[in-house]
Design a protein around this motif. Structure first.
Motif, PDB file in Angstrom:
ATOM      1  N   MET A 279     -18.983   2.258  -7.766  1.00 25.73           N
ATOM      2  CA  MET A 279     -17.996   2.097  -6.719  1.00 25.73           C
ATOM      3  C   MET A 279     -16.663   1.958  -7.402  1.00 25.73           C
ATOM      4  O   MET A 279     -16.471   2.646  -8.373  1.00 25.73           O
ATOM      5  N   CYS A 280     -15.789   1.137  -7.046  1.00 24.29           N
ATOM      6  CA  CYS A 280     -14.440   1.035  -7.603  1.00 24.29           C
ATOM      7  C   CYS A 280     -13.640   2.258  -7.170  1.00 24.29           C
ATOM      8  O   CYS A 280     -14.215   3.316  -6.911  1.00 24.29           O
ATOM      9  N   GLY A 281     -12.339   2.082  -7.086  1.00 23.59           N
ATOM     10  CA  GLY A 281     -11.471   3.202  -6.747  1.00 23.59           C
ATOM     11  C   GLY A 281     -10.467   3.393  -7.864  1.00 23.59           C
ATOM     12  O   GLY A 281      -9.931   2.423  -8.397  1.00 23.59           O
ATOM     13  N   ILE A 282     -10.224   4.659  -8.239  1.00 24.26           N
ATOM     14  CA  ILE A 282      -9.201   4.899  -9.251  1.00 24.26           C
ATOM     15  C   ILE A 282      -8.171   5.894  -8.717  1.00 24.26           C
ATOM     16  O   ILE A 282      -8.489   6.745  -7.890  1.00 24.26           O
ATOM     17  N   ILE A 283      -6.953   5.746  -9.220  1.00 25.79           N
ATOM     18  CA  ILE A 283      -5.887   6.694  -8.877  1.00 25.79           C
ATOM     19  C   ILE A 283      -4.981   6.854 -10.095  1.00 25.79           C
ATOM     20  O   ILE A 283      -4.794   5.912 -10.874  1.00 25.79           O
ATOM     21  N   ALA A 284      -4.464   8.058 -10.259  1.00 26.92           N
ATOM     22  CA  ALA A 284      -3.478   8.296 -11.313  1.00 26.92           C
ATOM     23  C   ALA A 284      -2.401   9.195 -10.740  1.00 26.92           C
ATOM     24  O   ALA A 284      -2.690  10.079  -9.913  1.00 26.92           O
ATOM     25  N   TYR A 285      -1.171   8.962 -11.171  1.00 30.00           N
ATOM     26  CA  TYR A 285      -0.040   9.730 -10.625  1.00 30.00           C
ATOM     27  C   TYR A 285       0.921  10.110 -11.740  1.00 30.00           C
ATOM     28  O   TYR A 285       1.220   9.301 -12.620  1.00 30.00           O
ATOM     29  N   SER A 286       1.413  11.347 -11.682  1.00 31.82           N
ATOM     30  CA  SER A 286       2.509  11.760 -12.558  1.00 31.82           C
ATOM     31  C   SER A 286       3.445  12.622 -11.712  1.00 31.82           C
ATOM     32  O   SER A 286       3.014  13.630 -11.146  1.00 31.82           O
ATOM     33  N   GLY A 287       4.705  12.207 -11.587  1.00 30.42           N
ATOM     34  CA  GLY A 287       5.585  12.987 -10.698  1.00 30.42           C
ATOM     35  C   GLY A 287       7.021  12.567 -10.804  1.00 30.42           C
ATOM     36  O   GLY A 287       7.487  12.122 -11.862  1.00 30.42           O
ATOM     37  N   HIS A 288       7.729  12.682  -9.669  1.00 28.01           N
ATOM     38  CA  HIS A 288       9.170  12.405  -9.672  1.00 28.01           C
ATOM     39  C   HIS A 288       9.496  11.113  -8.929  1.00 28.01           C
ATOM     40  O   HIS A 288      10.641  10.696  -8.856  1.00 28.01           O
ATOM     41  N   ARG A 289       8.476  10.499  -8.336  1.00 27.41           N
ATOM     42  CA  ARG A 289       8.741   9.262  -7.578  1.00 27.41           C
ATOM     43  C   ARG A 289       8.459   8.052  -8.462  1.00 27.41           C
ATOM     44  O   ARG A 289       7.698   8.157  -9.427  1.00 27.41           O
ATOM     45  N   PRO A 290       8.982   6.868  -8.070  1.00 27.30           N
ATOM     46  CA  PRO A 290       8.531   5.655  -8.758  1.00 27.30           C
ATOM     47  C   PRO A 290       7.012   5.555  -8.584  1.00 27.30           C
ATOM     48  O   PRO A 290       6.490   5.625  -7.464  1.00 27.30           O
ATOM     49  N   ALA A 291       6.292   5.434  -9.698  1.00 27.76           N
ATOM     50  CA  ALA A 291       4.829   5.550  -9.644  1.00 27.76           C
ATOM     51  C   ALA A 291       4.153   4.329  -9.021  1.00 27.76           C
ATOM     52  O   ALA A 291       3.135   4.467  -8.328  1.00 27.76           O
ATOM     53  N   VAL A 292       4.727   3.154  -9.255  1.00 30.88           N
ATOM     54  CA  VAL A 292       4.007   1.947  -8.842  1.00 30.88           C
ATOM     55  C   VAL A 292       3.755   1.910  -7.320  1.00 30.88           C
ATOM     56  O   VAL A 292       2.626   1.684  -6.885  1.00 30.88           O
ATOM     57  N   PRO A 293       4.791   2.165  -6.483  1.00 35.32           N
ATOM     58  CA  PRO A 293       4.502   2.162  -5.039  1.00 35.32           C
ATOM     59  C   PRO A 293       3.467   3.223  -4.650  1.00 35.32           C
ATOM     60  O   PRO A 293       2.644   2.991  -3.763  1.00 35.32           O
ATOM     61  N   VAL A 294       3.500   4.386  -5.338  1.00 38.73           N
ATOM     62  CA  VAL A 294       2.514   5.439  -5.026  1.00 38.73           C
ATOM     63  C   VAL A 294       1.109   4.935  -5.372  1.00 38.73           C
ATOM     64  O   VAL A 294       0.155   5.110  -4.608  1.00 38.73           O
ATOM     65  N   LEU A 295       0.993   4.271  -6.530  1.00 38.10           N
ATOM     66  CA  LEU A 295      -0.320   3.776  -6.960  1.00 38.10           C
ATOM     67  C   LEU A 295      -0.816   2.684  -6.024  1.00 38.10           C
ATOM     68  O   LEU A 295      -1.977   2.668  -5.618  1.00 38.10           O
ATOM     69  N   VAL A 296       0.095   1.774  -5.648  1.00 36.76           N
ATOM     70  CA  VAL A 296      -0.316   0.662  -4.773  1.00 36.76           C
ATOM     71  C   VAL A 296      -0.750   1.209  -3.412  1.00 36.76           C
ATOM     72  O   VAL A 296      -1.787   0.813  -2.866  1.00 36.76           O
ATOM     73  N   GLN A 297       0.022   2.149  -2.892  1.00 36.89           N
ATOM     74  CA  GLN A 297      -0.344   2.762  -1.600  1.00 36.89           C
ATOM     75  C   GLN A 297      -1.716   3.444  -1.708  1.00 36.89           C
ATOM     76  O   GLN A 297      -2.560   3.322  -0.830  1.00 36.89           O
ATOM     77  N   GLY A 298      -1.935   4.148  -2.804  1.00 41.51           N
ATOM     78  CA  GLY A 298      -3.223   4.808  -3.021  1.00 41.51           C
ATOM     79  C   GLY A 298      -4.350   3.797  -3.111  1.00 41.51           C
ATOM     80  O   GLY A 298      -5.421   3.983  -2.520  1.00 41.51           O
ATOM     81  N   LEU A 299      -4.088   2.704  -3.825  1.00 37.35           N
ATOM     82  CA  LEU A 299      -5.140   1.688  -3.981  1.00 37.35           C
ATOM     83  C   LEU A 299      -5.497   1.068  -2.639  1.00 37.35           C
ATOM     84  O   LEU A 299      -6.648   0.720  -2.388  1.00 37.35           O
ATOM     85  N   LYS A 300      -4.490   0.933  -1.756  1.00 40.78           N
ATOM     86  CA  LYS A 300      -4.762   0.362  -0.428  1.00 40.78           C
ATOM     87  C   LYS A 300      -5.814   1.208   0.287  1.00 40.78           C
ATOM     88  O   LYS A 300      -6.704   0.689   0.947  1.00 40.78           O
ATOM     89  N   SER A 301      -5.683   2.522   0.161  1.00 43.63           N
ATOM     90  CA  SER A 301      -6.654   3.367   0.872  1.00 43.63           C
ATOM     91  C   SER A 301      -7.973   3.484   0.101  1.00 43.63           C
ATOM     92  O   SER A 301      -8.938   4.008   0.621  1.00 43.63           O
ATOM     93  N   LEU A 302      -8.000   2.971  -1.111  1.00 42.06           N
ATOM     94  CA  LEU A 302      -9.257   2.999  -1.868  1.00 42.06           C
ATOM     95  C   LEU A 302      -9.950   1.643  -1.865  1.00 42.06           C
ATOM     96  O   LEU A 302     -11.038   1.502  -2.421  1.00 42.06           O
ATOM     97  N   GLU A 303      -9.312   0.645  -1.249  1.00 42.21           N
ATOM     98  CA  GLU A 303      -9.859  -0.710  -1.318  1.00 42.21           C
ATOM     99  C   GLU A 303     -11.265  -0.796  -0.746  1.00 42.21           C
ATOM    100  O   GLU A 303     -12.028  -1.678  -1.105  1.00 42.21           O
ATOM    101  N   TYR A 304     -11.587   0.152   0.153  1.00 45.49           N
ATOM    102  CA  TYR A 304     -12.937   0.125   0.719  1.00 45.49           C
ATOM    103  C   TYR A 304     -14.002   0.330  -0.360  1.00 45.49           C
ATOM    104  O   TYR A 304     -15.162   0.035  -0.173  1.00 45.49           O
ATOM    105  N   ARG A 305     -13.608   0.856  -1.519  1.00 46.67           N
ATOM    106  CA  ARG A 305     -14.576   1.130  -2.588  1.00 46.67           C
ATOM    107  C   ARG A 305     -14.861  -0.091  -3.458  1.00 46.67           C
ATOM    108  O   ARG A 305     -15.732  -0.058  -4.325  1.00 46.67           O
TER     109      ARG A 305
END
Ligand code: F6R
Length: 607
Positions: A1-27
């Motif tokens: 289980m566990c949820g992982i996310i990785a991001y590389s882009g033009h936005r500040p990464a931390v908010p993108v990662l936190v938002q992604g983790l929110k939708s993965l919290e079910y894992r």
């Protein structure tokens, strides 16, 4: 289980990662963490408990500068759910950071080997062993890609991981073996994650990574390699149809409630394009080339297993196909006896359940056909099955499965009609009745759900101090009784057991007393008389009874809960949401964390 996310882009990464983790919290949600490179240094933030605990640690200063990084939400397998064991994990030199979902089975041997080379470990996790192993490989090869390939060659078990390096800001490496991992291609930004909703607000263009594939990406480029040979692999991009709103709460207090209320739509979506109203024919083009089986063997876990038990009643009655139903974790370690004309049907919402996947591998090893009934497009079970029918329930976020089971039952019903017709067993009148009832079902359900919820809330409150519950049913309602008990225990933590109503007197009735209530599914059908006798036996022992029934049952019990009535087997589609709402309202009244019950995770990708 566990949820992982990785991001590389033009936005500040931390908010993108936190938002992604929110939708993965079910894992998994017992700890969380993230890492990024800034000013040639690896920055690491980790916290035990829910994601809010991590968010509280992220001060708004330099965290906003990073435009790439990795994140993790954990469901503990090795080591306690504390901060030290939370991901990401670093190698000894703090040059690499890694997040991981899965289990490295030979981690102890590898740990001993690395300790012998002077490596020391801070956590109890298998993940730290993996990152240290890659670091060890890096010392020898000088290339991260080659180091990963070398390390993966040595490890046994399952993984989906993402890795960053202090020396290569903006680059991310990710690979999978028997754990889900999806690449998302945006414009000037790229993602990998355990599940699509993690990056759905940014892109719908995805690449489903296969086992033993490694992706190397930055904000503008990505390449997939065979993880063993490092030869590039050509991959095609698919555009998913999911919309962002479907993966959000949409005004409901909990995902579970939203998903229960989505069931009328789920039924409509599942039926769409499947029924020819003029001829009464059922369209299942996915299995056109699969003859009706002589025998069906259903394999699944949890709620999906209950759907399989329900299928047994329908298939045997309507299509006259003998059915065995087995829990995947049991099936996978038993000898398999191949039989001619036998088809194996696996049922899974997530398509990633490790035991169900292992069962598929076993069946395929014996050259037998596997039909998958699965909700998640691109999931491992969908890809491993010889034939697959998608249940089209949309993303199910709440850990307790609700609408996915509803969709499974619709498809099982259609499958029974389809095979009955193919065997020449379906008379026109039955087909017409079933189809007519199906057409009105979503509308009736839609109108009745609000009242059902109110009744569930008032009965739930009344019985909320109970320590234990029986759920009873006969025939097709026996699997629903099992499901009702599972729902109540998993989100309210009240002990509950589902039984075939006639089985109670063979032992369990010894538990009945005024403090041990029973919820009986007792519609006015051909088995009502039998259920009534069973309920009398409970009342004679002063047991309190809630009857989930319909107008005209004539039951005299403590609480009579009438739901609407329809044709034959389709009555299950009123009983199921009532049971789900009963569990939901009881858990809410008791102040439990409905969407993320303790000790659980949504997709069980470990054994
Ligand atoms: C219960 C629940 C679990 C799952 C089980 C199988 O509410 O969600 O029992 O049904 O873990 O999962 P899938 O269907 O994803 O294979």
């Amino acid at each position: 289980m566990c949820g992982i996310i990785a991001y590389s882009g033009h936005r500040p990464a931390v908010p993108v990662l936190v938002q992604g983790l929110k939708s993965l919290e079910y894992r998994g949600y017992d700890s969380a963490g993230l890492a990024f490179v800034h000013m040639e240094k690896l920055h690491l933030f980790r916290a035990s408990g829910k994601l809010e605990a991590l968010e509280a640690k992220l001060d708004s200063g330099h965290v906003l500068h990073a435009t790439s990084g990795i994140g993790h939400t954990r469901w503990a397998t090795h080591g306690l759910p504390n901060e030290v064991n939370a991901h990401p994990h670093l190698d000894v030199h703090a040059h690499l950071a890694l997040v991981h979902n899965g289990i490295i089975e030979n981690f102890q041997d590898l740990k001993n080997m690395l300790s012998g080379c002077g490596c020391s470990f801070r956590s109890e996790t298998d993940t730290e062993v993996l990152v240290c192993l890659i670091s060890h490989g890096l010392n020898q090869t000088g290339s991260i890609r080659e180091a990963i390939s070398w390390a993966l060659n040595l490890i046994e078990g399952s993984y989906a991981f993402a890795l960053i390096s202090k020396d290569h800001p903006g680059t991310i490496w990710a690979a999978r073996q028997a754990s889900p991992l999806i690449f998302g291609q945006g414009t000037g930004e790229n993602f990998v994650a355990s599940d699509i909703p993690a990056f759905l607000p940014f892109t719908k263009d995805v690449v489903f990574l296969e086992d033993n594939e490694l992706v190397e990406m930055n904000s503008s480029q990505w390449t997939v390699f065979n993880a063993s040979t490092l030869a590039p692999v050509s991959k095609s991009i698919q555009t998913v149809a999911w919309d962002v709103q479907a993966a959000r709460k949409g005004g409901y207090k909990h995902f579970m409630l939203k998903e229960i209320f989505e069931q009328p739509k789920v039924i409509r979506d599942c039926l769409s394009g499947r029924i020819d109203r003029k001829t009464g024919n059922i369209h299942l083009p996915e299995i056109e080339n699969l003859p009706a089986p002589g025998r069906l063997h259903i394999i699944a876990c949890g709620t999906s297993y209950h759907a399989g038990l329900w299928a047994k009643y329908l298939m045997e009655d309507m299509a006259r196909i003998p059915v065995d139903v087995e829990i995947a974790s049991e099936f996978r370690y038993k000898p398999l006896v191949p039989e001619q004309d036998k088809v194996y049907l696996t049922i899974s919402q997530s398509g990633e359940t490790a035991d169900t996947l292992a069962a598929i591998a076993l069946v395929k090893k014996h050259g037998m056909p596997v039909l998958g009934l699965c909700n998640v497009v691109g999931s491992s079970i969908a890809r491993e099955s010889d034939h697959v029918i998608f249940t089209q329930a949309g993303p199910e976020i709440s850990v307790a499965s609700t609408k996915a089971m509803c969709s499974q039952l619709v498809l099982i019903f259609l499958l029974s009609l389809y095979w009955a017709a193919r065997k020449g067993l379906l008379d026109r009148q039955t087909a017409e009745k079933a189809i007519a009832a199906f057409e009105t079902l979503p509308g009736i359900l839609e109108r009745s759900l609000p009242l059902m919820r109110e009744t569930a809330a008032s009965i739930g409150r009344k019985y909320s101090s109970s320590r234990s519950f029986f759920f009873l049913g006969r025939g097709i309602y026996f699997p629903l009784a099992l499901e009702g008990a599972l729902k109540l225990k998993e989100i309210s933590y009240i002990h509950a057991e589902g039984y075939a109503a006639g089985e109670l007197k063979h032992g369990p009735i010894a538990l009945i007393d005024p403090d041990f209530p029973t919820l009986a599914i007792a519609p006015p059908d051909h088995l009502l008389g039998k259920v009534k006798s069973n309920l009398k036996e409970i009342q004679a022992r002063k047991g309190r009874i809630i009857a989930l029934t319909q107008e005209g049952s004539g039951l005299e019990v403590d609480d009579t809960w009438n739901v609407p009535r329809t044709w034959g087997y389709l009555n299950s589609f009123f009983m199921l949401p009532a049971l789900q709402l009963f569990a939901y309202e009881t858990a809410v009244y008791l102040g439990k964390d409905v969407d993320q019950p303790r000790n659980l995770a949504k997709s069980v990708t470990v054994e």
